[in-house]
Every structure is written in structure tokens, then in C-alpha cells.
Design a protein around this motif. Structure first.
Motif, PDB file in Angstrom:
ATOM      1  N   LEU A  79      -8.620   0.216 -18.835  1.00 21.05           N
ATOM      2  CA  LEU A  79      -9.342   0.894 -17.763  1.00 21.05           C
ATOM      3  C   LEU A  79     -10.575   1.614 -18.291  1.00 21.05           C
ATOM      4  N   LEU A  80     -10.475   2.166 -19.500  1.00 19.11           N
ATOM      5  CA  LEU A  80     -11.646   2.817 -20.077  1.00 19.11           C
ATOM      6  C   LEU A  80     -12.747   1.820 -20.386  1.00 19.11           C
ATOM      7  N   LYS A  81     -12.361   0.642 -20.858  1.00 17.89           N
ATOM      8  CA  LYS A  81     -13.359  -0.388 -21.130  1.00 17.89           C
ATOM      9  C   LYS A  81     -14.064  -0.831 -19.847  1.00 17.89           C
ATOM     10  N   LEU A  82     -13.340  -0.721 -18.723  1.00 13.64           N
ATOM     11  CA  LEU A  82     -13.923  -1.053 -17.425  1.00 13.64           C
ATOM     12  C   LEU A  82     -14.657   0.135 -16.813  1.00 13.64           C
ATOM     13  N   GLU A  83     -14.726   1.244 -17.569  1.00 13.80           N
ATOM     14  CA  GLU A  83     -15.407   2.478 -17.165  1.00 13.80           C
ATOM     15  C   GLU A  83     -14.776   3.096 -15.921  1.00 13.80           C
ATOM     16  N   LYS A  84     -13.480   2.886 -15.764  1.00 14.68           N
ATOM     17  CA  LYS A  84     -12.734   3.530 -14.687  1.00 14.68           C
ATOM     18  C   LYS A  84     -12.051   4.768 -15.283  1.00 14.68           C
ATOM     19  N   ILE A  85     -12.837   5.833 -15.392  1.00 11.73           N
ATOM     20  CA  ILE A  85     -12.408   7.014 -16.133  1.00 11.73           C
ATOM     21  C   ILE A  85     -11.227   7.716 -15.465  1.00 11.73           C
ATOM     22  N   ILE A 125      -7.577  12.144  -8.757  1.00 15.10           N
ATOM     23  CA  ILE A 125      -7.999  13.238  -9.628  1.00 15.10           C
ATOM     24  C   ILE A 125      -8.920  14.198  -8.885  1.00 15.10           C
ATOM     25  N   SER A 126      -9.779  13.667  -8.035  1.00 11.96           N
ATOM     26  CA  SER A 126     -10.694  14.512  -7.256  1.00 11.96           C
ATOM     27  C   SER A 126      -9.929  15.463  -6.355  1.00 11.96           C
ATOM     28  N   ASP A 127      -8.797  14.981  -5.774  1.00 12.85           N
ATOM     29  CA  ASP A 127      -7.961  15.841  -4.929  1.00 12.85           C
ATOM     30  C   ASP A 127      -7.379  16.987  -5.742  1.00 12.85           C
ATOM     31  N   LEU A 128      -6.909  16.664  -6.941  1.00 16.19           N
ATOM     32  CA  LEU A 128      -6.285  17.678  -7.789  1.00 16.19           C
ATOM     33  C   LEU A 128      -7.298  18.709  -8.273  1.00 16.19           C
ATOM     34  N   LEU A 129      -8.525  18.268  -8.509  1.00 19.91           N
ATOM     35  CA  LEU A 129      -9.546  19.177  -9.025  1.00 19.91           C
ATOM     36  C   LEU A 129      -9.947  20.238  -8.012  1.00 19.91           C
ATOM     37  N   LYS A 130      -9.642  20.015  -6.735  1.00 23.94           N
ATOM     38  CA  LYS A 130      -9.946  21.024  -5.725  1.00 23.94           C
ATOM     39  C   LYS A 130      -9.116  22.281  -5.937  1.00 23.94           C
ATOM     40  N   SER A 139     -17.311  16.208 -11.488  1.00 21.77           N
ATOM     41  CA  SER A 139     -16.738  14.907 -11.815  1.00 21.77           C
ATOM     42  C   SER A 139     -16.101  14.956 -13.204  1.00 21.77           C
ATOM     43  N   VAL A 140     -15.151  14.059 -13.419  1.00 25.51           N
ATOM     44  CA  VAL A 140     -14.444  14.008 -14.701  1.00 25.51           C
ATOM     45  C   VAL A 140     -15.363  13.440 -15.769  1.00 25.51           C
ATOM     46  N   GLU A 141     -15.433  14.110 -16.897  1.00 22.93           N
ATOM     47  CA  GLU A 141     -16.244  13.628 -18.012  1.00 22.93           C
ATOM     48  C   GLU A 141     -15.337  13.072 -19.101  1.00 22.93           C
ATOM     49  N   LEU A 142     -15.768  11.992 -19.739  1.00 20.79           N
ATOM     50  CA  LEU A 142     -15.015  11.407 -20.841  1.00 20.79           C
ATOM     51  C   LEU A 142     -15.807  11.544 -22.129  1.00 20.79           C
TER      52      LEU A 142
END
Length: 220
Positions: free
Chosen positions: A2-8, A45-50, A76-79
Motif C-alpha cells: 500500500l505504501l508503494k501505491l502511495e496509499k498512506i 483515519i480522517s474520522d479518527l483525527l477529528k 492530513s497524515v504525513e509519512l
């Protein structure tokens, strides 16, 4: 992958689900504890970050690379990644690190544990109503852990602030299941004995002061 597909975010969820399943498996192997299987959450993840009050970092190992997911409220989540160099030739340096569970028994302190759950806070009221709800499942939690570690937990009126402070310096493990504030690290424990002293004589509804039952970082 998933990381290789840039789906962080998807990669972070996959890593967390794997870690959760590993914990469930480990509890079953070492302690015979069984629970429901880890299920995929519909939240993102966006829901949880609220609900995230502070910045967090999630770490995942991938051979000789460490992946850092940096999370913060409303962003947004940074990698970020870091390659690790060193170790013996022909070995995977990161996975060659020892885990606590594989260390020798004499590597760790054996001075016991302090387990605290569902401290009694019935006397802490506001406008005649209790401020804190009872945490019956928290009490079940520490009793179950106490059965595994063969330690009698502190619950109810026994789980006072002073008792916790008296015992906290002599144990290797501290586990507290109680009300608290994650922003400040404060924990609500049962009021110390004698908290009624010093109250106003004419006061009809006596209640302990925060210093009688709130455990904070400076106390520890």
C-alpha cells in the motif's frame, strides 16, 4: 504494498490491524485469553483525527526501514521514512532487535504490579449530582489482569490517591483504569481518608477538593 501505491492512510490502517491481531494472538498463546477477532473498522483515519487532541506518531518496521506516520488534528497524515544502517553482515538489523517478550526472565524487574480500577468517586458531586460515572468494566479489567499476575487490585474506596502514591514507587508495572484527562495526564482516584476535615462547618453538601483525589504528573 500500500505504501508503494502511495496509499498512506490505508497502509497505516493495515499496519494497525496487524498489530492488533498480533496482540490478540500473543494473549492467547501466553495466557490462554480469547476474545473476538480483530475486525476491519468502517471509520477512516480522517474520522479518527477529528478526536485527536495532540500530535501522534505511529511507527512501523519494514526490514531495515522505519516508517513514521505523523498524525495531528485537522491535518492530513504525513509519512516519513528512515533507513537504518548497521548490524552484522547478512542480517536484517531492524528485525534483529530483541522484543521484550523474548528477553530472558532475569532481564526485568520482579517487584510486582499496581493495578487500579474504578475508584469510588460518589462523593464528588456538582449541583447534587455525581460528576463521574462508575466504571464497572474497568473494575472487571483490573481484576482479570490481577488474576493473571496474581496481584490484588485496588478498586472502589480502597483506590485512594494516597494509597496509590504509597505503592507506586515499589512496583515495576502500573496499570490504572479510571477517569482522567488525556490532555493533562490527570487521573481521578478515590478521595483520601479524612477529606471531610477542614470543610466549612455550615456546609450542607460536603465534597472533596481536587487535591484530595486528583493524581497529576507532579504528584508522581
Amino acid at each position: 504494498m500500500l505504501l508503494k501505491l502511495e496509499k498512506i492512510e490505508e497502509a497505516l490502517y493495515a499496519a494497525e490491524e496487524g498489530r492488533a491481531q498480533a496482540l490478540v494472538d500473543d494473549l492467547k498463546i501466553h495466557y490462554g485469553l480469547t476474545g473476538p477477532p480483530v475486525q476491519e473498522s468502517k471509520e477512516t483515519i480522517s474520522d479518527l483525527l477529528k478526536e485527536c487532541a495532540t500530535q501522534m506518531v505511529f511507527i512501523g518496521l519494514e526490514r531495515n526501514k522505519i516508517n513514521f506516520w505523523v498524525l495531528g488534528k485537522g491535518v492530513s497524515v504525513e509519512l516519513r521514512t528512515k533507513e537504518i544502517e548497521g548490524g552484522r553482515e547478512g542480517t536484517d538489523f531492524v528485525t534483529d532487535l530483541k522484543l521484550i517478550i523474548t528477553s530472558l526472565d532475569d532481564c526485568h524487574s520482579k517487584s510486582g504490579a499496581l493495578l487500579v480500577g474504578n475508584p469510588c468517586l460518589d462523593m464528588v458531586t456538582k449541583c447534587g449530582k455525581p460528576v463521574f460515572k462508575k466504571l464497572e468494566n474497568a473494575e472487571k479489567e483490573v481484576k482479570k489482569i490481577g488474576g493473571i499476575l496474581k496481584v490484588q487490585p485496588l478498586t472502589g474506596k480502597e483506590a485512594t490517591k494516597q494509597t496509590v502514591l504509597d505503592r507506586i514507587t515499589s512496583v515495576a508495572l502500573v496499570h490504572i483504569a479510571a477517569h482522567g484527562k488525556k490532555e493533562t495526564g490527570e487521573i481521578a482516584l478515590a478521595p483520601n481518608a479524612g477529606w471531610e476535615e477542614g470543610q466549612e462547618p455550615r456546609s450542607k453538601k460536603k465534597a472533596p477538593k481536587e487535591e484530595d483525589y486528583i493524581l497529576n504528573e507532579s504528584d508522581v
